[in-house]
Design a protein around this motif. Structure first.
Motif, PDB file in Angstrom:
ATOM      1  N   MET A  34       3.944   9.943   9.068  1.00  0.00           N
ATOM      2  CA  MET A  34       3.487   9.277   7.852  1.00  0.00           C
ATOM      3  C   MET A  34       4.565   8.387   7.227  1.00  0.00           C
ATOM      4  O   MET A  34       5.640   8.869   6.879  1.00  0.00           O
ATOM      5  N   MET A  48      -1.643   6.632   6.090  1.00  0.00           N
ATOM      6  CA  MET A  48      -2.041   7.398   7.277  1.00  0.00           C
ATOM      7  C   MET A  48      -2.615   6.474   8.363  1.00  0.00           C
ATOM      8  O   MET A  48      -2.489   6.761   9.554  1.00  0.00           O
ATOM      9  N   ALA A  49      -3.234   5.366   7.934  1.00  0.00           N
ATOM     10  CA  ALA A  49      -3.847   4.448   8.905  1.00  0.00           C
ATOM     11  C   ALA A  49      -2.797   3.643   9.675  1.00  0.00           C
ATOM     12  O   ALA A  49      -3.143   2.859  10.555  1.00  0.00           O
ATOM     13  N   TYR A  50      -1.522   3.836   9.340  1.00  0.00           N
ATOM     14  CA  TYR A  50      -0.452   3.147  10.071  1.00  0.00           C
ATOM     15  C   TYR A  50       0.575   4.146  10.615  1.00  0.00           C
ATOM     16  O   TYR A  50       1.722   3.795  10.846  1.00  0.00           O
ATOM     17  N   ALA A  51       0.134   5.378  10.810  1.00  0.00           N
ATOM     18  CA  ALA A  51       1.059   6.441  11.205  1.00  0.00           C
ATOM     19  C   ALA A  51       1.167   6.591  12.720  1.00  0.00           C
ATOM     20  O   ALA A  51       1.911   7.421  13.217  1.00  0.00           O
ATOM     21  N   GLN A 102      -0.819   4.425  -1.164  1.00  0.00           N
ATOM     22  CA  GLN A 102      -1.668   5.626  -1.171  1.00  0.00           C
ATOM     23  C   GLN A 102      -1.628   6.285   0.200  1.00  0.00           C
ATOM     24  O   GLN A 102      -1.627   5.601   1.228  1.00  0.00           O
ATOM     25  N   GLU A 103      -1.626   7.629   0.139  1.00  0.00           N
ATOM     26  CA  GLU A 103      -1.579   8.432   1.362  1.00  0.00           C
ATOM     27  C   GLU A 103      -2.607   7.963   2.406  1.00  0.00           C
ATOM     28  O   GLU A 103      -2.286   7.793   3.579  1.00  0.00           O
ATOM     29  N   ALA A 104      -3.847   7.735   1.941  1.00  0.00           N
ATOM     30  CA  ALA A 104      -4.922   7.410   2.887  1.00  0.00           C
ATOM     31  C   ALA A 104      -4.724   6.033   3.515  1.00  0.00           C
ATOM     32  O   ALA A 104      -5.215   5.782   4.609  1.00  0.00           O
ATOM     33  N   ASP A 105      -4.022   5.132   2.843  1.00  0.00           N
ATOM     34  CA  ASP A 105      -3.718   3.845   3.470  1.00  0.00           C
ATOM     35  C   ASP A 105      -2.554   3.992   4.441  1.00  0.00           C
ATOM     36  O   ASP A 105      -2.570   3.431   5.536  1.00  0.00           O
ATOM     37  N   LYS A 158       0.841  -1.197   0.000  1.00  0.00           N
ATOM     38  CA  LYS A 158       0.000   0.000   0.000  1.00  0.00           C
ATOM     39  C   LYS A 158       0.875   1.246   0.000  1.00  0.00           C
ATOM     40  O   LYS A 158       1.754   1.389   0.849  1.00  0.00           O
TER      41      LYS A 158
END
Lengths: 431, 460
Positions: free
Chosen positions: B40, B27-30, B22-25, B20
């Protein structure tokens, strides 16, 4: 709205609620979607962090965040089990409204929600036409479950085994109704909801029979409209408001003790989501919303809580083995799980057995099923496995949407298990 | 930035759905469960077998990409917060229990197995895996080993490290290193498994872990004792131990926590009580009965105002409800919850409780304290709002003071949450500059390019 600054300002209104999240991650253990995908963006913690990231401009991909926010069953398992009490559903619904205002509705949703659903009479007519023509392009799949499937339509509906539209919708068959208060001394307004009206009119009949049996007067205006949840979960606040107003107009001024529904989703939408968005309405409307919301109750809960079903009734040991699936919107949102079981246990024909994980989500999630069928079906199949393992000949529940999903799963596996609403079982045994 | 060519290499190796970017994916692991700002990453990778895991690490090393390994992301010290633009390496794709051996009392698991699911599988075979960290419903075994996680049963059964018999792990170069054995005794080579336990992702990446299992206790008894003075409760803890009784669990709740739990759960707790002890003894039924009786005598002798012993499984559940509700009850009071885990020798608990109360007064903060009185591991829980800048400065000072107090009482910075980012600045205060230098040399030797969770534990 296309100004990202304005978007972040709007998202900041959710900050007080989002900051309550400790990021402990315990939502992973209860999220039906995470179990399937193991994607952190699918759980409440992930979604809240994405919204926080957008709000603080750590990322700018609004559509990316919106797509992940929409990838949710809205079952409320996270909120029901959250150690710090994060109201995830409220955050997600409000965020969907904000992000939709920014990105706009997709043309398909705009057509369905604003073009059809928001106009109750037109919506009725479209579906009546559908009922007349559905047999032209589908064939029966399971006689026991009454499902159909369709090869011609498979590009649109996939491998679904669907429950067909009723020949004549419930409201058309019954017309508006106003019966006097009987022995119970109670008057109930009957909100049947779209699925009972258009797919499962038998549920409507069963509710009326049970209310009549217990001497409850019924007020049923057929001007009632959809509860608005399809619009709200798509972030379409304007269609949602139109539908709420149509219902306020239909039910608003009459005196009744309870607004009874056989649909878990309608119950929780009216009880919880309408007041959540009361600020979008005038003060008078907001007051009506709160009054109506407080009176809204699931049919089983109404019968039990009003003392119409004796606590001393002996547990039945009937011939038909039945189990019960807890709809998320009843158990997790409204903490109602005892009353439907009470109805089953006092139905002479029923021998009740619990299934494993009775309160795990069936994977329907309303429009989630339409947009992410494979994931929805994978979650549904786990429910199907538990139903079959219980050995029950019938699975009952309190939500027509759950019924459609479980029917699809059981029909696809050719299982000899029927699907019924609790009130159908209860009413059938009344003499 | 990671090149398109390298992303394609990862996709070929792991399958596109396990890469993954993409930024939005990302971010979910930041973030993890620590109260720290998110960072990020630029790529999230999820290998599903050993071969792919080893090759992934080698590719990261060849390209000098910082790698942060992540299981459930429940870390409370920031150990799973990635490096800016770095790699998040998920273990969740490797979540199989490979073996539960009833004859030799061990299990072999992949790193991403969820702790509670493992414990349940072991229980189904009639055996027992005791470590039960608070996050066990979601936490992974590899994360537990990397942090040396504890839990409620530490006093009698020990912590995660006491159950690690051996492991395979990949070094920074992606080579597989084997250590330990399925045997009770094993002195073949250095105890690398010991080095890897609590290594916080800095020395290697787990591939398979061998865990010790034990027979479950035949019986248990839960008890609750209420005190109107903190001294009485503390003395009870000391007396239980000095009477040679080792309860499997011995927990304490302070007055603030008792009130919060009562407001939240309405469990019928006395809100004017100074302290509450929750005690459970387990073992052979005769031993349990005898120990429970002695515990009751000790509690009463030390002036407990109410004593309650669970007579059924249901009552036992009720006794533990108060403890289970503690964190939830506190967390609901203010927006931000800072959960610390400073630990002192058991005998110093009364001093530590006083010191924490003093810190709360000094900085005008709300601190609820509960925790594992039996092993000296307290959880002072600071309730605050991180958006309030002035208050947050006081919180940071309070944390400094709590650590000072723990160290001056002969204790330690962290009982079970790890050092990560949150506590690395305090490390020298406990172990000294030469110890840190020694650790740096090991790190340099095993990870010359500093790709394995850089910046964690040891300040760079």
């Amino acid at each position: 709205m296309k100004d990202i600054q304005q978007l972040t300002t709007m998202l900041k209104t959710l900050e007080d609620q989002m900051t309550v999240c400790m990021h402990c991650g315990l939502c992973q253990s209860v999220c039906p979607l995470y179990t399937q995908t193991l994607n952190e963006a699918d759980v409440a913690r992930g979604k809240i962090c994405l919204l926080g990231g957008l709000s603080s401009r750590m990322l700018d991909d609004v559509q990316g965040v919106k797509d992940r926010l929409d990838h949710c069953l809205m079952c409320g398992s996270c909120a029901a089990n959250c150690p710090s009490g994060v109201n995830a559903l409220e955050i997600f619904l409000k965020a969907r409204v904000i992000l939709t205002a920014y990105q706009g509705l997709s043309p398909a949703r705009k057509m369905i929600l604003r073009g059809a659903l928001a106009h109750p009479r037109l919506f009725d007519r479209i579906l009546e036409l559908g009922a007349k023509s559905q047999s032209l392009f589908s064939q029966p799949a399971s006689e026991l479950l009454g499902t159909s499937c369709s090869e011609v339509m498979s590009p649109f509906i996939g491998k679904r085994h669907f429950t067909p539209l009723a020949d004549v919708p419930f409201h058309k068959r019954c017309g508006s109704m106003d019966t006097p208060v009987g022995a119970s001394g109670l008057k109930a307004a009957f909100y049947y909801g779209c699925l009972t009206d258009k797919i499962y009119p038998n549920i409507g009949d069963a509710v009326l029979k049970a209310l009549r049996h217990h001497g409850v007067g019924v007020w049923m205006p057929i001007e009632q409209a959809c509860c608005g949840i399809p619009a709200l979960s798509s972030g379409d606040i304007s269609s949602f408001k139109k539908l709420v107003r149509a219902n306020l107009k239909a039910f608003g001024s009459r005196g009744f003790d309870a607004l009874v529904t056989p649909c878990a989703t309608c119950t929780s939408t009216i009880r919880e989501f309408w007041p959540m968005f009361a600020a979008e309405f005038s003060d008078d409307e907001a007051a009506d919303i709160r009054t109506l919301a407080a009176k809204t109750i699931d049919i089983s809960a109404f019968l039990v809580n009003s003392g119409l079903i004796s606590d001393n009734a002996k547990l039945s040991a009937g011939a038909a083995t039945m189990t019960y699936h807890d709809p998320c919107h009843l158990k997790k949102s409204l903490k109602i799980s005892v009353q439907p079981r009470r109805l089953l246990q006092s139905s002479p024909s029923c021998r009740f057995v619990e299934m494993n994980a009775a309160d795990s989500c069936c994977g329907s999630g309303g429009s989630f099923n339409l947009l992410h069928y494979e994931t929805s079906a994978a979650i549904g199949m786990r429910k199907r496995d538990n139903i079959v393992a219980s050995g029950a000949a019938t699975v009952t529940t309190s939500c027509p949407a759950c019924m459609m999903q479980m029917t699809d799963m059981l029909s696809r596996r050719k299982d000899a298990v029927t699907v019924r609403h609790v009130i159908e079982v209860y009413a059938a045994d009344l003499v | 930035m990671i090149s398109k060519t390298l992303i394609r290499e990862f996709e070929t190796l792991l399958g596109a759905e396990n890469v993954k970017t993409q930024e939005a994916d990302c971010m979910a692991y930041a973030y993890d469960a620590a109260v720290l700002p998110p960072v990020m990453p630029s790529i999230v990778l999820r290998p599903s077998d050993s071969d792919a895991l080893g090759k992934t690490i080698r590719l990261c090393n060849d390209n000098r990409l910082p790698v942060t390994v992540r299981g459930a992301g429940t870390n409370l010290s920031g150990g799973t917060i990635p490096s800016l633009g770095g790699v998040v390496l998920l273990t969740t794709g490797m979540n199989r229990i490979l073996e539960i051996n009833e004859a030799d009392l061990y299990a072999v698991v992949q790193p991403g197995v969820v702790t509670a699911k493992f414990a349940a599988a072991v229980q189904a075979k009639g055996l027992f895996y005791p470590p039960d960290p608070g996050s066990q419903a979601v936490s992974t075994i590899a994360g537990n080993v990397a942090e040396n996680a504890g839990g409620l049963r530490g006093l009698k059964y020990g912590v995660t490290k006491d159950y690690v018999m051996g492991m395979d792990f990949f070094d920074a170069n992606g080579d597989l290193i084997k250590n330990g054995s399925k045997t009770v005794k094993c002195v073949t080579g250095f105890n690398l498994a010991g080095l890897m336990t609590a290594s916080e992702g800095c020395f290697g990446v787990f591939n398979r872990i061998i865990l010790k299992l034990v027979p479950p206790p035949a019986a248990q008894k839960a008890m609750m004792a209420v005190y109107d003075s903190e001294a009485g409760a503390s003395q009870t803890v000391s007396d239980i131990i000095s009477n040679k009784i080792v309860p499997c669990t011995l927990e304490i709740l302070d007055n603030f926590t008792i009130r919060a739990v009562e407001d939240f759960a309405h469990a019928g707790l006395p809100t004017d009580a100074a302290s509450l002890l929750l005690i459970e003894v387990d073992g052979h039924p005769a031993q349990v009965a005898e120990e429970a009786e002695k515990v009751e005598t000790i509690c009463r002798k030390n002036g407990c105002t109410r004593f309650q012993a669970a007579q059924s499984a249901e009552e036992r559940n009720k006794v533990w409800e108060a403890r289970r509700a503690a964190l939830s009850a506190l967390a609901r009071l203010r927006p931000t919850t800072v959960l610390e885990d400073a630990t002192v020798p058991r005998s110093q608990i009364p001093h530590m409780v006083r010191a924490i109360n003093e810190v709360a007064r000094k900085y005008s903060l709300t601190i609820g304290t509960f925790g594992h009185a039996g092993d000296g591991n307290l959880h002072p829980t600071i309730l605050t709002d991180k958006r309030d800048k002035a208050e947050w400065l006081r919180v940071e000072k309070a944390i400094d003071d709590i650590f000072d107090a723990a160290l001056s009482l002969g204790g330690t910075l962290s009982g079970e949450h790890g050092i990560g980012i949150a506590k690395s600045k305090y490390l020298a205060g406990e172990i000294g500059a030469s110890s840190i230098e020694y650790c740096r040399k090991i790190k340099k030797a095993v990870d010359p390019n500093n790709i394995l969770n850089p910046g964690k534990v040891l300040l760079s």
